[in-house]
Scaffold this active site. Structure first.
Site, PDB file in Angstrom:
ATOM      1  N   HIS A  12       3.147 -10.219   0.732  1.00  0.00           N
ATOM      2  CA  HIS A  12       2.848  -8.806   0.439  1.00  0.00           C
ATOM      3  C   HIS A  12       3.912  -7.961   1.125  1.00  0.00           C
ATOM      4  CE1 HIS A  12       1.093  -4.990  -0.148  1.00  0.00           C
ATOM      5  NE2 HIS A  12       0.828  -4.807   1.134  1.00  0.00           N
ATOM      6  N   ASP A  14       5.324  -4.590   2.055  1.00  0.00           N
ATOM      7  CA  ASP A  14       5.410  -3.156   2.283  1.00  0.00           C
ATOM      8  C   ASP A  14       6.881  -2.883   2.544  1.00  0.00           C
ATOM      9  OD1 ASP A  14       2.484  -2.805   2.367  1.00  0.00           O
ATOM     10  OD2 ASP A  14       2.659  -4.077   4.145  1.00  0.00           O
ATOM     11  N   ASP A 125      -3.520  -4.412  -1.482  1.00  0.00           N
ATOM     12  CA  ASP A 125      -3.743  -3.719  -0.210  1.00  0.00           C
ATOM     13  C   ASP A 125      -4.181  -2.276  -0.434  1.00  0.00           C
ATOM     14  OD1 ASP A 125      -3.758  -3.438   2.521  1.00  0.00           O
ATOM     15  OD2 ASP A 125      -1.597  -3.214   2.752  1.00  0.00           O
ATOM     16  N   HIS A 351       1.763   2.532  -0.564  1.00  0.00           N
ATOM     17  CA  HIS A 351       0.610   2.948   0.249  1.00  0.00           C
ATOM     18  C   HIS A 351       0.959   3.250   1.704  1.00  0.00           C
ATOM     19  CE1 HIS A 351       0.623  -1.449  -0.338  1.00  0.00           C
ATOM     20  NE2 HIS A 351       0.372  -1.522   0.944  1.00  0.00           N
TER      21      HIS A 351
HETATM   22 ZN   LIG Z   1       0.452  -3.089   2.274  1.00  0.00          ZN
END
Ligand SMILES: [Zn+2]
Length: 897
Positions: A12, A14, A125, A351
């Protein structure tokens, strides 16, 4: 029963969070290089990798390794590397409806070059998801969504809660939008790391799988079990093939498979039980204790939300519609540039970015990105508006007159005061030596002016006294043209500017018909126009009367300050300190402007508040004490924050508009503005994604957090059966409904100094010290925001008309025109543009209500067909369309043959 364990390798990613973008990218490049090497290696057995649902990662990688484009393309084509469908993993509630659509549209279009897209609505997420997501996904041909939050039984550390009364007994469920569209929902009940770092060693593997298989089976409705082999920024586990060999030998009843979402969902769908729980609408963790919803990211670093709101409005509500109108007038639609603006803006939508929950470096870079998007949007609007206006025939301008074209790029007629700096007289450097021009212009007498519309009718206006200023033109066929101009700000009431159209006004020599203006008494602090009457109290609060009904709201606009010992994710009120408010605190008032067009009143508060939290908080932060458990209070040292409020009430405004400027000198606190409506209701409404959602005023019984805040896009609204109050905001995305007096509380500033989450990451800039601003408009109305159509005013707040001064010239377009004629009362207009991949003009609306609405939209010489959010055409061509309850409808228009 033979069971299959689907192991999906992923990471994941980010793009920016506890490290800034380039630092995270450094590790991402390593991950990708390792992955390619592993795929290429003879006999490695490595089968499949899921690239986190976001195509932007390919851009991030190719910027460093363009030479690997072909091999990556090959891996995607062979369905080893799985990409899409999104462009970024955006926050669902803090980005606009259109931004949510573009994220999917642009992401899916990006994948076409690679020949394969992972068709799963991937929200691993995401901090809660809007209720219309199933409808959006369905329209994009996606029938499955996977998410990590929003539905019980997930708890804070994303672990399964043991409390009974789950929203769904299984990790699989049916998720339904208010229009009735539904998708298969898959909850990562044991988080998206439940198959992370799988041991190869037999003994360790046994311990691992004994637990993990049991955890998965606890929630799985079928014999197809999902194991997510990865976590946040997880490096590649190269030994997955060996780990699968070990597991297969240990558990002969299970088939272990290095899988993909394609394979897993296909097997899952075949095995699903007939009855699955149906989950309706928004997924917002409302059935939890309320301490981990991450909802207060909506008020973390409000300046980012304001910049985003400005950029989104500029792109969606001005730039695109203008370019589409120009295309309808024979111009070319610059779709590549528009896509570039959107991609640049969406890089701020992940996010951890737009939520304001990263380290300071990240958010500093975001500010620069927002600034570049604003630069692009502004020059785009200016140039496209000028090009469009060049086509308008102004040859009938009276002698000596200055034509002004006012463009309405929205789907609703507008009546509002326009302010525009007008060049009354101009001398180019090519006409006179530049040193002589200012004196020459200053000496030139100006005629008296009157402002008229196309029918020759006088329009009320004000012209400030002119000043001589430098300016320049940038022609597209010759060198820059500097000049001096005698210019002045012109304000006038632009009435009846048609939707998707424009109207021309003329400033011509002649005597102005003076309108009589009788101000109300200086001392009373009264503001009034044709719709509302305001009476201010000494403390800056006001009584607001809706003139149509004579009904009033009292003591609106009190400011409230509380201590905040939470973090960028969650607000936690400081212990043992009552809220400090401006109630009874006298403000200093003065009128800034009073005329027939507008009244502007300013009042200033000096509020004494604690300078920070007490010393306890530093220790609690350092020791990673979870926000819920913190006990810090507020400091005994006090400081003064100056709050200057400017109230504007113009002709045509349905309610007063406010701009608050705060000189914030305090840390660890939250400031809100309160609207005690006095209305007794159980629910309220708020603007969300393609939805004016109804939410309960009080939480579910499991809720323990004393704070019960929510997200909004453009407004929140309370109404009983007779009256309602709607507060429209400019990028203030957090509100709460307080039971006492039916109060709408809107957060205008939140100051905190810590990221939160898995460690201690100080973020001093999240204190938002210094000058901060907040803007909103208060709209009283009959009934609720939908029945009264007050949503039109709320959606129009801060969406400006575009006005252009032009020359006297011939043109192919008439002086007043409407490009698209619509009958769409009851619908919410969302966008007007030309499609990404064909030349149809696309217009989108949604139905906010349960009643069907008839939609008629006509463009001369064009015919329409119903489309979907991916802009794919259908054969559904009608003269008018029935828009069913809560439907999102997109029409495509192409030239009649
Ligand atoms: Zn995230």
């Amino acid at each position: 029963m033979n069971k299959t364990a689907h192991i999906i390798s992923h990471s994941h990613w980010d793009r920016e969070w506890y490290l800034p973008f380039e630092k995270h990218r450094y590790y991402f490049i390593q991950l990708m290089n390792n992955l390619i090497e592993q795929f290429k290696k003879e006999g490695s057995g490595f089968q499949s990798f899921h690239l986190d649902g976001q195509t932007v990662l390919l851009e991030d990688y190719f910027a460093v390794h363009p030479e690997n484009r072909e091999i990556v393309k090959q891996l995607i084509k062979e369905k080893k590397l799985h990409i899409g469908p999104w462009y970024v993993l955006q926050d669902a509630f803090l980005t606009s409806s259109e931004a949510n659509v573009r994220n999917l549209l642009i992401g899916m279009n990006d994948t076409k070059a690679y020949g394969h897209v992972s068709k799963i609505g991937y929200f691993p997420d995401t901090f809660g998801i809007y209720g219309q997501a199933p409808q959006l996904l369905k329209q994009a041909g996606i029938d499955t969504a996977a998410f990590g939050r929003g539905v019980k039984p997930t708890g804070f550390n994303n672990t399964v809660s043991d409390v009974p009364d789950y929203e769904s007994p299984y990790s699989e469920m049916i998720w339904k939008s208010p229009d009735g569209s539904s998708v298969l929902g898959i909850l990562f009940a044991n988080w998206y790391s439940n198959g992370n770092e799988i041991p190869v060693d037999e003994e360790e593997a046994q311990a691992f799988w004994d637990k993990k298989l049991q955890d998965a089976e606890k929630y799985a409705s079928t014999n197809q079990l999902l194991f997510m082999n990865g976590c946040d920024h997880q490096p590649l586990q190269k030994t997955i093939p060996q780990a699968i060999e070990t597991a297969s030998a240990l558990y002969p009843d299970y088939q272990f498979k290095h899988s993909s979402f394609d394979e897993y969902t296909e097997a899952l769908k075949q095995a699903l039980p007939e009855q699955l729980q149906v989950i309706e609408g928004e997924l917002r963790n409302q059935r939890t204790d309320g301490w981990s919803t991450l909802v207060n990211t909506a008020s973390s670093r409000i300046y980012l939300k304001q910049m985003n709101h400005h950029c989104q409005t500029l792109l969606e509500k001005n730039a695109e519609p203008l370019a589409a109108m120009l295309a309808l007038a024979g111009g070319t639609y610059p779709r590549e540039y528009i896509r570039f603006m959107w991609k640049s803006l969406m890089k701020n939508h992940p996010h951890d970015s737009i939520c304001g929950c990263s380290v300071d470096e990240v958010h500093r870079e975001m500010v620069t990105r927002f600034e570049s998007v604003a630069q692009m949007g502004e020059v785009f609007v200016e140039e496209n508006a000028a090009a469009l206006v060049q086509k308008v025939d102004t040859s009938q301008t009276p002698e000596g007159g200055i034509p002004l074209v006012v463009l309405n790029t929205t789907g609703w007629e507008k009546n509002e005061v326009v302010s525009k700096v007008v060049d009354l007289e101009k001398v180019y450097f090519s006409q006179m030596h530049f040193e002589e021009i200012p004196v020459y212009l200053e000496d030139q007498p100006l005629p008296k002016y009157k402002l008229i519309d196309g029918e020759g009718k006088a329009v009320d206006y004000q012209l400030e006294s002119p000043a001589v200023e430098f300016g320049y033109d940038l022609p597209d066929d010759k060198f820059r043209q500097p000049f001096f101009a005698k210019r002045a700000k012109l304000s006038f009431f632009a009435e009846g500017i048609p939707s998707f159209g424009y109207k021309t006004f003329y400033l011509v020599p002649g005597a102005k018909e003076e309108q009589e203006y009788v101000p109300s008494s200086e001392t009373q602090f009264v503001m009034e126009n044709e719709y509302v009457h305001l009476q201010f109290h000494e403390d800056g609060s006001y009584d607001l009367m809706h003139k149509d009904t004579g009904e009033s709201f009292h003591r609106l606009g009190i400011y409230e300050d509380t201590g905040d010992i939470g973090n960028e994710y969650m607000y936690k009120e400081a212990k043992g300190h009552a809220a400090i408010t401006t109630k009874g605190v006298p403000a200093e008032f003065k009128f800034l402007e009073r005329s027939t067009l507008r009244t502007v009143l300013e009042f200033t508060h000096k509020l004494l508040i604690p300078v920070s939290a007490d010393d306890h908080l530093a220790m609690e932060r350092n020791r990673l004490i979870w926000h819920k458990e913190r006990e810090a209070g507020r400091s005994d040292d006090m400081t003064t924050i100056t709050m200057q409020t400017v109230v504007t009430l113009e002709k045509g405004m349905k309610g007063p508009a406010f701009k608050l400027t705060i000189n914030n000198q305090a840390t660890d606190h939250r400031l809100r503005v309160l609207f005690p409506t006095g209305l007794r209701t159980e629910t309220h409404k708020a603007d969300s994604i393609f939805e004016i959602v109804t939410r309960p005023n009080t939480p579910e019984k499991e809720w323990e957090n004393p704070s019960f805040c929510h997200h909004q896009q453009r407004f929140a609204s309370l109404a009983d059966t007779t009256m309602g109050l709607t507060v429209a905001t400019d990028g203030l995305q957090e509100y709460e409904i307080l039971e006492e007096d039916g109060t709408i509380a809107v957060t205008v500033l939140r100051s905190t100094a810590e990221l939160g989450d898995w460690g201690y990451f100080p973020t001093p800039e999240a204190q938002c010290l210094g000058m901060q601003t907040a803007e909103w408009q208060v709209l009283p109305h009959e009934k609720d925001v939908i029945q009264s159509q007050a949503f039109v005013d709320a959606y129009q707040y801060k969406v400006p008309l575009v006005s252009v001064q032009t020359s006297v010239h011939e043109g192919s377009l008439p002086e007043t025109h409407q490009f698209v004629k619509t009958e769409s009362k009851g619908l919410v207009w969302s966008s007007l543009r030309v499609a990404e991949e064909h030349d149809d003009v696309m217009i989108r609306w949604f139905n906010p209500a349960e009643e069907e609405v008839n939609l008629k939209a006509d463009i001369q010489d064009y015919e329409s067909c119903k489309s979907n959010i991916l802009e794919e055409k259908t054969d559904d061509t009608q003269d008018s369309y029935e828009v069913s309850k809560y439907e999102i409808i997109t029409l495509g228009f192409h030239k009649k043959r």
